[in-house]
Every structure is written in structure tokens, then in C-alpha cells.
Design a protein around this motif. Structure first.
Motif, PDB file in Angstrom:
ATOM      1  N   HIS A 173       0.650  -1.309  -0.106  1.00  0.00           N
ATOM      2  CA  HIS A 173      -0.109   0.117  -0.063  1.00  0.00           C
ATOM      3  C   HIS A 173       0.831   1.245  -0.052  1.00  0.00           C
ATOM      4  CE1 HIS A 173      -3.909  -2.131   0.505  1.00  0.00           C
ATOM      5  NE2 HIS A 173      -3.160  -2.875   1.499  1.00  0.00           N
ATOM      6  N   GLU A 174       1.964   1.321   0.585  1.00  0.00           N
ATOM      7  CA  GLU A 174       2.931   2.382   0.512  1.00  0.00           C
ATOM      8  C   GLU A 174       3.720   2.790  -0.832  1.00  0.00           C
ATOM      9  OE1 GLU A 174       6.094   4.669   3.111  1.00  0.00           O
ATOM     10  OE2 GLU A 174       5.614   2.821   3.626  1.00  0.00           O
ATOM     11  N   SER A 175       3.785   4.017  -1.137  1.00  0.00           N
ATOM     12  CA  SER A 175       4.605   4.180  -2.459  1.00  0.00           C
ATOM     13  C   SER A 175       5.845   3.448  -2.601  1.00  0.00           C
ATOM     14  CB  SER A 175       4.597   5.597  -2.671  1.00  0.00           C
ATOM     15  OG  SER A 175       5.489   6.069  -3.891  1.00  0.00           O
ATOM     16  N   GLU A 176       6.295   3.137  -3.888  1.00  0.00           N
ATOM     17  CA  GLU A 176       7.548   2.746  -4.207  1.00  0.00           C
ATOM     18  C   GLU A 176       8.826   3.765  -3.679  1.00  0.00           C
ATOM     19  OE1 GLU A 176       8.611  -0.494  -4.756  1.00  0.00           O
ATOM     20  OE2 GLU A 176       6.507  -0.821  -4.723  1.00  0.00           O
ATOM     21  N   VAL A 177       8.617   4.807  -3.369  1.00  0.00           N
ATOM     22  CA  VAL A 177       9.411   6.054  -3.137  1.00  0.00           C
ATOM     23  C   VAL A 177       9.915   5.915  -1.682  1.00  0.00           C
ATOM     24  CG1 VAL A 177       7.950   7.492  -1.967  1.00  0.00           C
ATOM     25  CG2 VAL A 177       9.619   8.452  -3.390  1.00  0.00           C
ATOM     26  N   ARG A 178       9.309   4.941  -0.899  1.00  0.00           N
ATOM     27  CA  ARG A 178       9.972   4.860   0.264  1.00  0.00           C
ATOM     28  C   ARG A 178      11.345   4.197   0.274  1.00  0.00           C
ATOM     29  NH1 ARG A 178       7.259   0.558  -1.199  1.00  0.00           N
ATOM     30  NH2 ARG A 178       7.951  -1.452  -0.441  1.00  0.00           N
ATOM     31  N   SER A 179      12.277   4.572   1.317  1.00  0.00           N
ATOM     32  CA  SER A 179      13.644   4.333   1.003  1.00  0.00           C
ATOM     33  C   SER A 179      14.165   3.981   2.449  1.00  0.00           C
ATOM     34  CB  SER A 179      14.522   5.608   0.847  1.00  0.00           C
ATOM     35  OG  SER A 179      14.348   6.530   1.786  1.00  0.00           O
ATOM     36  N   TYR A 180      14.138   4.218   3.715  1.00  0.00           N
ATOM     37  CA  TYR A 180      14.805   4.064   4.740  1.00  0.00           C
ATOM     38  C   TYR A 180      14.126   2.811   5.345  1.00  0.00           C
ATOM     39  CZ  TYR A 180      16.951   8.405   5.265  1.00  0.00           C
ATOM     40  OH  TYR A 180      17.720   9.703   4.930  1.00  0.00           O
ATOM     41  N   CYS A 181      12.827   2.352   4.944  1.00  0.00           N
ATOM     42  CA  CYS A 181      12.373   0.986   5.420  1.00  0.00           C
ATOM     43  C   CYS A 181      13.009  -0.040   4.742  1.00  0.00           C
ATOM     44  CB  CYS A 181      10.979   0.835   5.411  1.00  0.00           C
ATOM     45  SG  CYS A 181      10.119   1.320   3.719  1.00  0.00           S
ATOM     46  N   SER A 207      16.403  -0.212   4.059  1.00  0.00           N
ATOM     47  CA  SER A 207      17.699  -0.274   4.516  1.00  0.00           C
ATOM     48  C   SER A 207      17.560  -0.921   6.010  1.00  0.00           C
ATOM     49  CB  SER A 207      18.373   1.033   4.507  1.00  0.00           C
ATOM     50  OG  SER A 207      18.427   1.627   3.393  1.00  0.00           O
ATOM     51  N   PHE A 208      16.624  -0.421   6.589  1.00  0.00           N
ATOM     52  CA  PHE A 208      16.229  -1.148   8.017  1.00  0.00           C
ATOM     53  C   PHE A 208      14.929  -1.854   8.045  1.00  0.00           C
ATOM     54  CE2 PHE A 208      17.880   3.570   8.539  1.00  0.00           C
ATOM     55  CZ  PHE A 208      19.475   3.077   8.554  1.00  0.00           C
ATOM     56  N   PRO A 209      15.118  -3.189   7.463  1.00  0.00           N
ATOM     57  CA  PRO A 209      13.775  -3.780   7.202  1.00  0.00           C
ATOM     58  C   PRO A 209      13.198  -4.623   8.297  1.00  0.00           C
ATOM     59  CG  PRO A 209      15.679  -5.122   6.442  1.00  0.00           C
ATOM     60  CD  PRO A 209      16.117  -3.752   6.988  1.00  0.00           C
ATOM     61  N   THR A 210      12.509  -3.948   9.321  1.00  0.00           N
ATOM     62  CA  THR A 210      11.935  -4.232  10.516  1.00  0.00           C
ATOM     63  C   THR A 210      10.950  -3.153  10.881  1.00  0.00           C
ATOM     64  OG1 THR A 210      12.090  -5.050  12.726  1.00  0.00           O
ATOM     65  CG2 THR A 210      13.461  -3.148  12.169  1.00  0.00           C
ATOM     66  N   VAL A 211      10.005  -3.626  11.907  1.00  0.00           N
ATOM     67  CA  VAL A 211       9.303  -2.561  12.031  1.00  0.00           C
ATOM     68  C   VAL A 211       9.212  -2.178  13.599  1.00  0.00           C
ATOM     69  CG1 VAL A 211       6.318  -2.457  12.707  1.00  0.00           C
ATOM     70  CG2 VAL A 211       7.214  -3.804  10.754  1.00  0.00           C
ATOM     71  N   PHE A 212       9.529  -1.019  13.799  1.00  0.00           N
ATOM     72  CA  PHE A 212      10.171  -0.228  15.087  1.00  0.00           C
ATOM     73  C   PHE A 212       8.615   0.226  15.655  1.00  0.00           C
ATOM     74  CE2 PHE A 212      13.614   0.604  12.325  1.00  0.00           C
ATOM     75  CZ  PHE A 212      14.711   0.104  12.949  1.00  0.00           C
ATOM     76  N   ASN A 213       8.782   0.031  17.034  1.00  0.00           N
ATOM     77  CA  ASN A 213       7.461   0.449  17.941  1.00  0.00           C
ATOM     78  C   ASN A 213       7.921   1.213  19.061  1.00  0.00           C
ATOM     79  OD1 ASN A 213       8.299  -1.656  19.218  1.00  0.00           O
ATOM     80  ND2 ASN A 213       6.055  -2.306  19.692  1.00  0.00           N
ATOM     81  N   GLU A 260      23.305   5.234   8.280  1.00  0.00           N
ATOM     82  CA  GLU A 260      23.156   5.196   7.001  1.00  0.00           C
ATOM     83  C   GLU A 260      24.499   5.772   5.950  1.00  0.00           C
ATOM     84  OE1 GLU A 260      20.577   8.638   5.336  1.00  0.00           O
ATOM     85  OE2 GLU A 260      21.448   9.968   6.775  1.00  0.00           O
ATOM     86  N   THR A 261      24.237   5.568   4.840  1.00  0.00           N
ATOM     87  CA  THR A 261      25.123   6.063   4.047  1.00  0.00           C
ATOM     88  C   THR A 261      25.115   7.325   3.347  1.00  0.00           C
ATOM     89  OG1 THR A 261      24.522   5.033   2.067  1.00  0.00           O
ATOM     90  CG2 THR A 261      25.786   3.628   3.411  1.00  0.00           C
ATOM     91  N   ALA A 262      26.175   8.014   2.940  1.00  0.00           N
ATOM     92  CA  ALA A 262      26.009   9.164   2.272  1.00  0.00           C
ATOM     93  C   ALA A 262      27.079   9.499   1.204  1.00  0.00           C
ATOM     94  CB  ALA A 262      26.246  10.381   3.369  1.00  0.00           C
ATOM     95  N   GLY A 263      26.961  10.512   0.392  1.00  0.00           N
ATOM     96  CA  GLY A 263      27.998  10.912  -0.791  1.00  0.00           C
ATOM     97  C   GLY A 263      27.214  10.489  -1.918  1.00  0.00           C
ATOM     98  N   PRO A 264      27.936  10.909  -3.102  1.00  0.00           N
ATOM     99  CA  PRO A 264      27.177  10.804  -4.548  1.00  0.00           C
ATOM    100  C   PRO A 264      27.145   9.476  -4.988  1.00  0.00           C
ATOM    101  CG  PRO A 264      29.533  11.958  -4.682  1.00  0.00           C
ATOM    102  CD  PRO A 264      29.048  11.945  -3.060  1.00  0.00           C
ATOM    103  N   ASP A 265      27.884   8.522  -4.320  1.00  0.00           N
ATOM    104  CA  ASP A 265      27.769   7.153  -4.686  1.00  0.00           C
ATOM    105  C   ASP A 265      27.820   6.209  -3.490  1.00  0.00           C
ATOM    106  OD1 ASP A 265      28.511   7.481  -7.629  1.00  0.00           O
ATOM    107  OD2 ASP A 265      30.467   7.940  -6.954  1.00  0.00           O
TER     108      ASP A 265
END
Length: 424
Positions: A12-20, A22-28, A381-386
Motif C-alpha cells: 500500500h505504500e509508494s515505491e518512493v519509500r527508502s529507509y524502510c 535499509s532497516f527492514p523491521t517494524v519499529f515501535n 546510513e550512507t552518504a555521498g554521491p555514490d
């Protein structure tokens, strides 16, 4: 408690999601520098909401102030009407932050996010000067709306605009060019009538580039940039959305350089609690707005005024600032040892204060380290152009024991990854 199925987000959520991803769990649940998922797994948070949680999760004093305010039916939404909560924030910000540092700024509430404050700064600079162009810098990141994207360097983010991004000129950031002084290069464009670069309304810059790869501008570079702006009557905008609020050690990231920007953009950790909030600080003589000429429905987030005012208690003395600098020394020394002990990284320690990371010379290593760290219970997380930098953003209030534990997890992650074959 019924657990949340990850398929809910996939379906149901858009493909634009990103951090979930990288961190594939459900935080509560979250407290301080730790988060827990629905399975009870504990994670150290070296991500801090991409810099929006410099004081960690659910700071008790801020939480108590907010709960009391809500319980007593305090105003939530007020546009730019005068409220007690806003008045208290304005007074405290002036008394605790601006006056002790010798700064005289008007405070503008442009809307709740980082890109809102950047858009207001660009708009005001053009209005004040009557000029159109803005100079930004390589690897800079300033937001995801059209104006902010026009002064952002990342090609992938720029492509997302879907339209040409105009009225901006990109110049090389400090040390971007190995063989040239980048400000000599910039000045030649301003001086030469045949350069094709018109005199800009403003220059916008981050003192430490977060998304761009934890690139640090030296204080000498920033001082000279300010002098160039003064010489040419160009407004200097410092984007302190991510680097500000103590992340580099001082409240403003530009304090070490001893400069006084014409306009300052702030958001992320300003509310102290992760509540959306942004301000634009401007020299009083630049405040030529007509009433309502720039506005936003959610510029009166009173819950953020409450937590932001409570957060200012941290800055009534120098204890936090000294603590950040001490933890920064521990972090930089530890990262330097990792670079020295694991030459396979081809690593370079970057950053200032607790805005730090290691740039990896081998493709995909940073992402692999961050992925392994998550498996071992650390979020970063990661950063930088690559995405070549793994980036450490622990809460600036983190307990020293938790900081050291997180650094040990990072070392274990590096050790695990460099033993594996690196795919080209």
C-alpha cells in the motif's frame, strides 16, 4: 499485541519509500539512543532521524513539557497568530542563543521543514537584491522542492524534479579540486565579464555537507567566502538544517569560523523532539517582506515551540558543548584506528563534532558495512554521491558507554565485510 505485517507497506505504500528498505523491521518503541522493533530486538541509533533527533528519542523534559501543554488544552495550530508558546520560544531563543553569541537576527517561521526554510531564504535573497541567480556548491544538499533542488548537487535527486532546474550556478566546494584553490576559481568567474556568470543574489552553503559525503569546509575557506560575499554585495546563506543545533559541537556550525551569515536556515533538531519545525534567521535590514508575502499553513506548530523551548535548557551553560567535543574526540580516534587497521577499506575519516563518517575507496563497501551493522543491532546510513561514506549521527546526548558500544559494532561490521570478496 498483533504484529504488523511488512507486506502492508509493500502493498500500500509508494515505491518512493527508502529507509524502510535499509532497516527492514517494524519499529515501535524508542528511548534515548535506542530503538526496539515489534520482536523486541534492540538497536543503537546512530542515525538520529537523519539529524532530526540530536537529543535522542523522547527526551524526558521535553516530553513532560509537551504532555502538560496538551493536557491543559494548549493551542496546537495557530498559523502565525501570536501565542504564548511562540512568544516564549522567541524570547528564550534570543536570550539563550542569539544574544550570548552577539547575533542580531529577526526570526521568520516559514513552514515546518528544512526545504521550507531554504525556499524562504532563496526567495528573500532575490527579493532584496533584485538578482536572479544563486551560487551553490558541489555535493551540496538543500532539500527536495524545486527551488531547493536547483541548488542541490546530487544528480539522482535533481532528476526527480522532472523539469529543468534554473537560476543557479554550481561552484566547487572546499577541496573539491585537488589542483586548484576553489575560491580563486569562484572569484575568477565573478571578476571576468566573459565568464557567463551573472552577479548572484546569494551563495548558499553547508559548513559540513551531510548528504554530500561528510565534507568539511575549513574555517579559513568559510571566512574567505564571507569576505567575497561582502566584497560583491552577495548575501551569504548558511544552511544549518543538518549541521546545526550542536551536531558539530557548537549550537551553530559556523561559530568556529567566526562568521556572521546574512541568512541562516534551521530545522531538523530545532524542535528537540522530532516535531516538524523550521526557522529562517535574517539580518533585520533584510526583513522587507510584505505581510503574508511568504507563508505556510503549518508555520505555527505550537507543540514544536514547547519542545524547542525546553531543548534550549541544554544551552544555558557549556556542559553539553564540552560533552559533544569530548565524545567527538573518542569517535574520531576510534574511526581513525579502524582506517589504519583495515586498509582494505581504503578509508578516510571525515567530519566534525558528531557529524562524522568513513569514506570508503572500494565500491559498495560503505553500504555493506551499514547493512552488517544493522544485523548486529546498529542503525546508520550512507552518504555521498555514490553512497561511499558510512555516516555516524549518534545523539549528541548519547551515553559514553553506548557510543563506545556502537563504535565496536561498526568495527565488527568492517571486519566482517573486508574479509568478504568485494564485488566490482
Amino acid at each position: 499485541m498483533n504484529k504488523t505485517d511488512m507486506k502492508v507497506f509493500e502493498k500500500h505504500e509508494s515505491e518512493v519509500r527508502s529507509y524502510c528498505r535499509s532497516f527492514p523491521t517494524v519499529f515501535n518503541e524508542a528511548k534515548g539512543s535506542k530503538m526496539w522493533d515489534e520482536d523486541g530486538n534492540e538497536y543503537l541509533d546512530f542515525f538520529s532521524g537523519a539529524g532530526a533527533l540530536n537529543y535522542g528519542h523522547n527526551d524526558p523534559k521535553m516530553k513532560e513539557a509537551l504532555i502538560d501543554y496538551i493536557t491543559n488544552d494548549g493551542i496546537t495550530h495557530s498559523l502565525d497568530k501570536a501565542t504564548t508558546a511562540k512568544g516564549q520560544f522567541i524570547e528564550q531563543f534570543n536570550e539563550v542563543i542569539l544574544k550570548p553569541r552577539g547575533f542580531d537576527y529577526k526570526i521568520m517561521f516559514p513552514g515546518p521543514t528544512g526545504t521550507n526554510t531554504v525556499e524562504s531564504a532563496l526567495k528573500l535573497a532575490r527579493k532584496v537584491t533584485g538578482r536572479t541567480d544563486v551560487i551553490s556548491f558541489t555535493n551540496g544538499f538543500h532539500g527536495m522542492t524545486i527551488g531547493s533542488l536547483s541548488v542541490t548537487g546530487n544528480a539522482a535527486k535533481r532528476r526527480g524534479a522532472g523539469v529543468p532546474l534554473n537560476h543557479s550556478v554550481t561552484m566547487p566546494y572546499d577541496r573539491f579540486m585537488d589542483s586548484a584553490d576553489t575560491l580563486d576559481y569562484l572569484e575568477r568567474f565573478l571578476e571576468n565579464g566573459g565568464s557567463g556568470v551573472d552577479l548572484p543574489a546569494a551563495m548558499i552553503v553547508e559548513t559540513v555537507q551531510g548528504e554530500g559525503g561528510i565534507n568539511v569546509a575549513s574555517k579559513e575557506w568559510l571566512q574567505r567566502l564571507e569576505s567575497i560575499c561582502k566584497r560583491w554585495d552577495i548575501l551569504l546563506i548558511i544552511d544549518d538544517v543538518q549541521a546545526g543545533v550542536g551536531r558539530t559541537g557548537s549550537f551553530f556550525s559556523f561559530e568556529e569560523a567566526g562568521i556572521t551569515p546574512d541568512i541562516v536556515c534551521m530545522s531538523k533538531s530545532l524542535s528537540g523532539y522530532g516535531v516538524p519545525f523550521a526557522i529562517t534567521l535574517l539580518r533585520p535590514d533584510l526583513d522587507i517582506w510584505a505581510p503574508g508575502e511568504h507563508n505556510g499553513t503549518f508555520r505555527g506548530n505550537n507543540h514544536a515551540f514547547i519542545t524547542a523551548t525546553a531543548a534550549l535548557d541544554y544551552w544555558k551553560d557549556d556542559k553539553l558543548e564540552k560533552s559533544v567535543k569530548h565524545k567527538a574526540e573518542i569517535t574520531h580516534e576510534y574511526l581513525q584506528k579502524i582506517v589504519e587497521n583495515y586498509s582494505e577499506l581504503k578509508g578516510e575519516v571525515r567530519g566534525r563534532g558528531l557529524m562524522v563518517g568513513i569514506a570508503c575507496g572500494e565500491k559498495e563497501l560503505a553500504e555493506k558495512v551499514a547493512e552488517k551493522a544493522f544485523e548486529l543491532g546498529l542503525i546508520m546510513e550512507t552518504a555521498g554521491p555514490d553512497d561511499e561514506v558510512f555516516k555516524l549521527f549518534p545523539a549528541i546526548t548519547i551515553e559514553e558507554a553506548d557510543l563506545k558500544k556502537g563504535l565496536e559494532i561498526i568495527e565488527e561490521s568492517v571486519k566482517s565485510v573486508v574479509k568478504e570478496p568485494v564485488l566490482s
